[in-house]
Write an enzyme that holds these catalytic residues in place. Structure first.
Site, PDB file in Angstrom:
ATOM      1  N   HIS A 110      29.627  41.115  42.279  1.00  0.00           N
ATOM      2  CA  HIS A 110      30.711  40.494  43.050  1.00  0.00           C
ATOM      3  C   HIS A 110      31.203  39.222  42.359  1.00  0.00           C
ATOM      4  O   HIS A 110      31.705  38.312  43.009  1.00  0.00           O
ATOM      5  CB  HIS A 110      30.259  40.158  44.479  1.00  0.00           C
ATOM      6  N   GLU A 122      37.650  54.572  44.727  1.00  0.00           N
ATOM      7  CA  GLU A 122      38.662  53.881  43.914  1.00  0.00           C
ATOM      8  C   GLU A 122      39.409  54.836  42.988  1.00  0.00           C
ATOM      9  O   GLU A 122      40.611  54.726  42.803  1.00  0.00           O
ATOM     10  CB  GLU A 122      38.022  52.751  43.096  1.00  0.00           C
TER      11      GLU A 122
END
Lengths: 307, 353
Positions: B157, B90
């Site tokens: 998540h 990322e």
């Protein structure tokens, strides 16, 4: 190189006289790298130089007046007083992208610049700079990996000056060179004498040419020695004096001027005139900066967002 | 707009089971879409319009089309050049988006889950956010961040990390709650010259459907929306909790007249709409799924204390996630999250004060 050295010496003098604002970084030992690589780029290319790459800013057309005004926090500085010394001295009209203190960020930004050139099918090259210290961060490896996958038109210049602030190379990494790591990630690399501007320029020009012709990214590791502290506040007492003495004999500016004389390319009068001219430019820049306006505090909240 | 029955049973967007085909209504001017389809529609609309718009992220290309299938079919239509699969880095690919944006491209970066955005934190908060202030160069990217929980996905998540970014000068932050705004805010974000973090609520992906204008539909950044009018109490909220709040207000109909402000944009905040509503009703409940402590709701409560104090008939109530990681097991996650029952209780308590 002479202008880079003169301007740098002048900054050190200003700060020692208490005329500086905040801190300033030193260039000594890095001149051949920033000049040799910067000179290898075409006007349409884009560079992401760091705080020891003053030569690259100058070559790409950033004026000493704007640079010194930035060092002194003035409105006429590149960042208008928003960021310090060479930090944030970006100007896209000159193909210069400003850097942040989180050093490997420049490398990833340059990757994106390079990918934009490929995206638009433009024959342009992005050149980015990083020190030995920066290469130990994960982001450096992420970028080399991704650049290789995308065959991005990117030249990564590693300035291996043997110290990350006070930490010597052997405490940063196993081995002396960054080049093998680059090769392992799929980016061909070359090691060059960072104190020999001709060698740096030849290697950088070859790398730029290969990258421009679609050969994928290249890394150039220029070995040198940081001759002063990390910044003006740092006396660098942690560096063994013998090491500095050894490298002092290989001062890149002195080496190159001696070479020009030895090969009969210029005479001493030319060098003297060049030095005088550099002092004049530098003194003009300092006088301009010191007499220019401070930024308006009423505007402190302006520009956070693009309109 | 239809909402799925509250509680369990939705597939919450994790499978790519096709939803009912969107149908054009009223001569093609509107179509009924899921929240997820509206996001895809926005991306497709902008990529067709502007060759500088591209998408990048993990697993988004090819026939796979992303963990949630938002970009399914995109590579086929737009080619690999504009639909870029990245390695799992990322920081590297947000950094690359910074460079692309500086050169005038408009990358839309997909974080596979908002939880992973921390991996790219420096590139967002240190590089992109202050850049225009520092040296005047715009960084026009969008990061799509699939966020929010209630879907039994555990600590990594399920997060709602919007407060980190609201706290960072130079970023815009949006969080749509309806399919129409999901499309409209994404198009506005892509056209904005600033870095915009676009929080999309995973629980809404396939659980809500609504009419979405066709073509270049935009929702202005910085404008809240009154999604339910009322006179006695204001609920200020955003994202998936808008729907929980609507359900609570419906349940209290006849007991408390509840107005609901859907912030839609978290930065820059539409303080005018919030203040006008609370000055009218005199009571406020602020609620979001993110942890309550130092969350966006704290800023709203502070705003009301500073600028609507004399209008308040009750203390401002704040609801949010607990100050814990998001737990996995259903009884634990239910205890963690605000829901319709907790919102109902907070409205009653505040109305009776």
């Amino acid at each position: 190189m002479r202008l880079t050295r003169t301007l740098d010496d002048q900054m050190i003098a200003l700060w020692k006289q208490g005329r500086g604002v905040g801190g300033t970084f030193n260039q000594r030992g890095h001149e051949a790298i920033s000049v040799g690589t910067g000179a290898a780029l075409a006007p349409d290319d884009v560079a992401t130089p760091l705080h020891r790459d003053l030569g690259c800013y100058l070559i790409r057309g950033m004026t000493p007046r704007r640079i010194v005004a930035n060092q002194l926090g003035r409105a006429a500085g590149v960042t208008g007083g928003r960021d310090a010394n060479l930090h944030g001295c970006g100007d896209l009209t000159l193909g210069i992208v400003g850097f942040i203190s989180h050093i490997p960020q420049s490398v990833s930004t340059a990757l994106g610049v390079a990918m934009s050139f490929a995206y638009r099918n433009e024959p342009r090259v992005a050149m980015t700079y990083i020190g030995d210290g920066g290469t130990t961060a994960g982001l450096f490896h992420e970028v080399l990996n991704m650049a290789a996958v995308h065959r991005a038109p990117l030249v990564v210049v590693v300035e291996n000056n043997q110290y990350a602030y006070s930490t010597p190379l052997h405490q940063q990494m196993a081995g002396q060179n960054i080049a093998p790591r680059s090769e392992a990630l799929g980016v061909p690399a070359e090691v060059v004498d960072g104190n020999d501007v001709d060698a740096v320029h030849t290697a950088a020009a070859a790398a730029v040419e290969r990258v421009r012709s679609g050969g994928g990214p290249r890394l150039l590791e220029a070995r040198t020695m940081r001759m002063l502290g990390h910044a003006i506040h740092d006396g660098a007492e942690y560096v063994p004096s013998g090491l500095l003495e050894k490298w002092k004999k290989r001062d890149p500016v002195v080496l190159y001027e001696r070479k020009l004389l030895d090969e009969g390319i210029v005479d001493q009068a030319y060098l003297d005139e060049s030095a005088r001219r550099c002092r004049e430019i530098t003194e003009d820049a300092v006088a301009f900066a010191e007499s220019s306006e401070w930024p308006d505090p009423a505007a402190v909240e302006e520009g956070v967002f693009a309109p | 707009m239809k909402r799925s029955p509250a509680g369990t049973g939705e597939n919450f967007g994790f499978s790519d089971a096709p939803s009912a085909t969107a149908t054009a209504a009223g001569g093609g001017s509107e179509a009924v879409m899921t929240y997820l389809e509206a996001i895809s529609d926005a991306l497709r609309t902008e990529m067709r319009r502007d060759p500088d718009v591209l998408v990048m992220g993990e697993d988004i290309a090819g026939s796979f089309g992303g963990a949630f299938k938002v970009t399914k079919g995109f590579e086929e239509e737009f080619g690999a050049r504009r639909v870029i699969n990245t390695p799992m880095c990322e920081q590297g690919f947000v950094g690359a988006a910074n460079g692309m944006a500086l050169m005038g491209l408009r990358p839309v970066v997909e974080m596979q889950f908002a939880d992973f955005i921390s991996t790219g934190f420096d590139a967002i908060v240190q590089y992109a956010a202050p850049n225009h202030y520092r040296w005047g160069a715009p960084v026009p990217w969008v990061i799509r961040a699939p966020s929010d929980g209630g879907i039994r996905s555990g600590p990594f998540h399920s997060q709602n990390p919007e407060a980190w970014f609201v706290h960072t000068p130079g970023l815009k932050v949006v969080a749509p709650s309806t399919p129409a705004d999901a499309k409209g805010l994404l198009i506005s974000a892509i056209r904005d010259d600033n870095p915009v973090i676009y929080f999309e609520a995973k629980p809404l992906y396939r659980s809500i459907r609504g009419e979405v204008p066709s073509g270049e539909h935009t929702t202005p950044i910085g404008k809240a929306s009154i999604v339910r009018e009322g006179t006695e109490l204001t609920v200020v909220t955003y994202g998936s909790i808008v729907h929980q709040s609507l359900a609570a207000a419906d349940r209290l109909a006849g007991e408390v007249s509840v107005e609901i402000v859907d912030l839609r944009t978290l930065k820059p905040l539409d303080t005018g709409t919030v203040l006008a509503s609370v000055r009218k009703t005199g009571r406020a409940v602020v609620v979001h799924a993110a942890n309550r402590l130092a969350g966006v709701g704290a800023e709203i409560a502070a705003l009301l204390a500073e600028e609507a104090f004399e209008y308040l008939d009750a203390p401002v109530a704040r609801l949010g996630g607990l100050d814990t990681p998001v737990p996995f097991s259903p009884p634990l996650e239910d205890a963690y999250r605000p829901d319709q029952a907790k919102i109902t209780e907070a409205i009653r308590r505040t109305a009776r004060f």
